[in-house]
Design an enzyme around this catalytic site. Structure first.
Site, PDB file in Angstrom:
ATOM      1  N   ASP A 189     -53.898   5.988  40.170  1.00 34.84           N
ATOM      2  CA  ASP A 189     -55.255   6.038  40.555  1.00 34.84           C
ATOM      3  C   ASP A 189     -55.260   4.563  40.534  1.00 34.84           C
ATOM      4  OD1 ASP A 189     -58.035   6.791  40.652  1.00 34.84           O
ATOM      5  OD2 ASP A 189     -57.917   8.317  39.370  1.00 34.84           O
ATOM      6  N   LYS A 215     -38.505  16.832  28.293  1.00 34.22           N
ATOM      7  CA  LYS A 215     -39.153  16.241  29.854  1.00 34.22           C
ATOM      8  C   LYS A 215     -40.332  17.213  29.527  1.00 34.22           C
ATOM      9  CE  LYS A 215     -39.006  15.938  33.794  1.00 34.22           C
ATOM     10  NZ  LYS A 215     -39.677  16.146  34.598  1.00 34.22           N
ATOM     11  N   ARG A 236     -26.636  18.190  39.098  1.00 36.16           N
ATOM     12  CA  ARG A 236     -26.060  18.833  38.863  1.00 36.16           C
ATOM     13  C   ARG A 236     -24.252  19.500  38.257  1.00 36.16           C
ATOM     14  NH1 ARG A 236     -30.447  21.136  38.315  1.00 36.16           N
ATOM     15  NH2 ARG A 236     -31.400  21.700  40.279  1.00 36.16           N
ATOM     16  N   ASP A 275     -44.084  13.412  31.596  1.00 36.18           N
ATOM     17  CA  ASP A 275     -44.052  13.293  33.429  1.00 36.18           C
ATOM     18  C   ASP A 275     -44.845  13.902  33.958  1.00 36.18           C
ATOM     19  OD1 ASP A 275     -42.925  12.543  35.379  1.00 36.18           O
ATOM     20  OD2 ASP A 275     -41.434  14.606  35.498  1.00 36.18           O
ATOM     21  N   GLY A 300     -32.495  19.943  34.594  1.00 30.65           N
ATOM     22  CA  GLY A 300     -33.785  21.079  33.919  1.00 30.65           C
ATOM     23  C   GLY A 300     -32.897  22.685  34.070  1.00 30.65           C
ATOM     24  N   ARG A 301     -33.539  22.826  35.270  1.00 30.28           N
ATOM     25  CA  ARG A 301     -32.371  24.474  35.511  1.00 30.28           C
ATOM     26  C   ARG A 301     -31.236  25.021  35.444  1.00 30.28           C
ATOM     27  NH1 ARG A 301     -34.574  23.994  41.350  1.00 30.28           N
ATOM     28  NH2 ARG A 301     -34.879  22.662  41.021  1.00 30.28           N
ATOM     29  N   LYS A 308     -46.976  11.093  36.215  1.00 31.14           N
ATOM     30  CA  LYS A 308     -46.252  11.006  37.250  1.00 31.14           C
ATOM     31  C   LYS A 308     -48.398  10.056  38.255  1.00 31.14           C
ATOM     32  CE  LYS A 308     -42.570  12.558  39.678  1.00 31.14           C
ATOM     33  NZ  LYS A 308     -42.033  13.979  38.677  1.00 31.14           N
ATOM     34  N   THR A 312     -38.198  12.034  45.627  1.00 28.81           N
ATOM     35  CA  THR A 312     -36.756  12.645  46.637  1.00 28.81           C
ATOM     36  C   THR A 312     -37.053  13.693  47.442  1.00 28.81           C
ATOM     37  OG1 THR A 312     -36.255  14.085  44.211  1.00 28.81           O
ATOM     38  CG2 THR A 312     -35.387  11.829  45.001  1.00 28.81           C
TER      39      THR A 312
HETATM   40  O1  C5P Z   1     -34.238  21.926  37.314  1.00 29.39           O
HETATM   41  P1  C5P Z   1     -33.784  20.636  37.923  1.00 29.39           P
HETATM   42  O2  C5P Z   1     -32.338  19.705  37.489  1.00 29.39           O
HETATM   43  O3  C5P Z   1     -34.050  20.382  39.364  1.00 29.39           O
HETATM   44  O4  C5P Z   1     -35.409  19.415  37.051  1.00 29.39           O
HETATM   45  C1  C5P Z   1     -35.091  18.026  37.349  1.00 29.39           C
HETATM   46  C2  C5P Z   1     -36.614  17.429  37.206  1.00 29.39           C
HETATM   47  O5  C5P Z   1     -36.515  16.085  37.153  1.00 29.39           O
HETATM   48  C3  C5P Z   1     -37.473  18.115  37.078  1.00 29.39           C
HETATM   49  O6  C5P Z   1     -38.315  18.013  36.457  1.00 29.39           O
HETATM   50  C4  C5P Z   1     -38.637  17.796  38.070  1.00 29.39           C
HETATM   51  O7  C5P Z   1     -39.450  17.652  38.606  1.00 29.39           O
HETATM   52  C5  C5P Z   1     -37.677  15.868  38.125  1.00 29.39           C
HETATM   53  N1  C5P Z   1     -37.627  14.986  39.004  1.00 29.39           N
HETATM   54  C6  C5P Z   1     -37.259  15.365  40.162  1.00 29.39           C
HETATM   55  N2  C5P Z   1     -36.710  14.488  41.206  1.00 29.39           N
HETATM   56  C7  C5P Z   1     -37.747  13.384  40.996  1.00 29.39           C
HETATM   57  C8  C5P Z   1     -38.364  12.870  40.054  1.00 29.39           C
HETATM   58  C9  C5P Z   1     -38.431  13.961  38.881  1.00 29.39           C
HETATM   59  O8  C5P Z   1     -35.981  16.408  40.652  1.00 29.39           O
HETATM   60  N3  C5P Z   1     -37.088  13.102  41.846  1.00 29.39           N
END
Ligand code: C5P
Length: 228
Positions: free
Chosen positions: A63, A32, A178, A58, A207-208, A60, A117
């Site tokens: 417009d 992503k 997580r 992504d 992500g992280r 989003k 969220t």
């Molecule tokens: O690092 P982490 O696992 O929290 O990253 C989640 C990814 O999903 C990020 O790119 C974040 O912008 C995206 N995201 C999110 N919640 C949403 C929509 C997208 O965490 N509601």
């Protein structure tokens, strides 16, 4: 390797993005890329980071319908597999995005974001939406799916309500994941990869826990193994 895993490459640095994509791509279905990366490096950076992998872009989009349709058309040559739009842009905007996507040789899936969220009930009320996030998520999901969106980005805690309301067909892409023991960061309501897939997620976005790991390839491989 599992197609269900999407690794979020959240970095503004091109070299770091390339390194992360190379490390995680063997273990996941898509990577992503988001605003942070795309606004700095554009279509050229997209291609350099994607290295031919499947990409969830992504951005989003939100417009007027004509502008969103134009934006989707401008993105089609990149060959992304998934694009995001805000369902709150309205029925005509969703429809315009879906129609524009269908014009591509390879049509990206259009995923609608319902309620961010980061918005709790009081933040949502400040924007004029009464009734709370759960109700608004369902309302916007219905609008998006009725007007051509292929699926939704949703929290793991919304999966069962969305499946009850809309069945198996919508693609549900779920961030806020997580693995057990991973740091929450700014995510408040999380599920493990196994729980989210068991609840009915088609894809999980991580992500992280991957990009912040000492060894991102190993972290991605372990998450992939847990949901295979
Ligand atoms: O690092 P982490 O696992 O929290 O990253 C989640 C990814 O999903 C990020 O790119 C974040 O912008 C995206 N995201 C999110 N919640 C949403 C929509 C997208 O965490 N509601």
């Amino acid at each position: 390797m599992t197609k269900k895993l999407i690794a979020a490459i959240d970095t503004p640095e091109l070299a770091r993005a390339q390194e992360l994509v190379a490390a995680v791509a063997p273990h996941c279905g898509l990577v992503k890329l988001g605003l942070e990366f795309f606004l700095r490096h554009g279509p050229q950076g997209f291609a350099q980071a994607a290295q031919g992998r499947n990409v969830f872009l992504d951005l989003k989009l939100h417009d007027i319908p004509n502008t969103v349709a134009g934006a989707v058309r401008s993105l089609l040559p990149l060959g992304a597999d998934m694009l995001t739009i805000h369902a709150s842009g309205g029925a005509k905007m969703v429809e315009a995005a879906a129609k524009a996507a269908a014009e591509g040789a390879k049509s990206p899936k259009i995923l609608a974001v319902t309620v961010l969220t980061s918005l709790d009930a009081s933040a949502l009320a400040e924007t004029g939406v009464a009734g709370g996030p759960a109700q608004q998520v369902l309302r916007l999901a219905r609008l998006a799916l009725a007007n051509g969106a292929d699926g939704l980005v949703c929290s793991a805690h919304e999966i069962s309500r969305l499946r009850d309301a809309f069945g198996d067909k919508p693609i549900l892409v779920v961030p806020g994941i997580r693995p057990v023991g991973a740091a929450l960061g700014d995510q408040a309501r999380v599920m493990t990869p196994e729980e989210a897939v068991a609840a009915g997620a088609d894809y999980i976005v991580v992500g992280r826990p991957i990009t912040g790991a000492a060894n991102p390839a190993e972290a991605a491989a372990a998450i992939a193994a847990s949901i295979r």
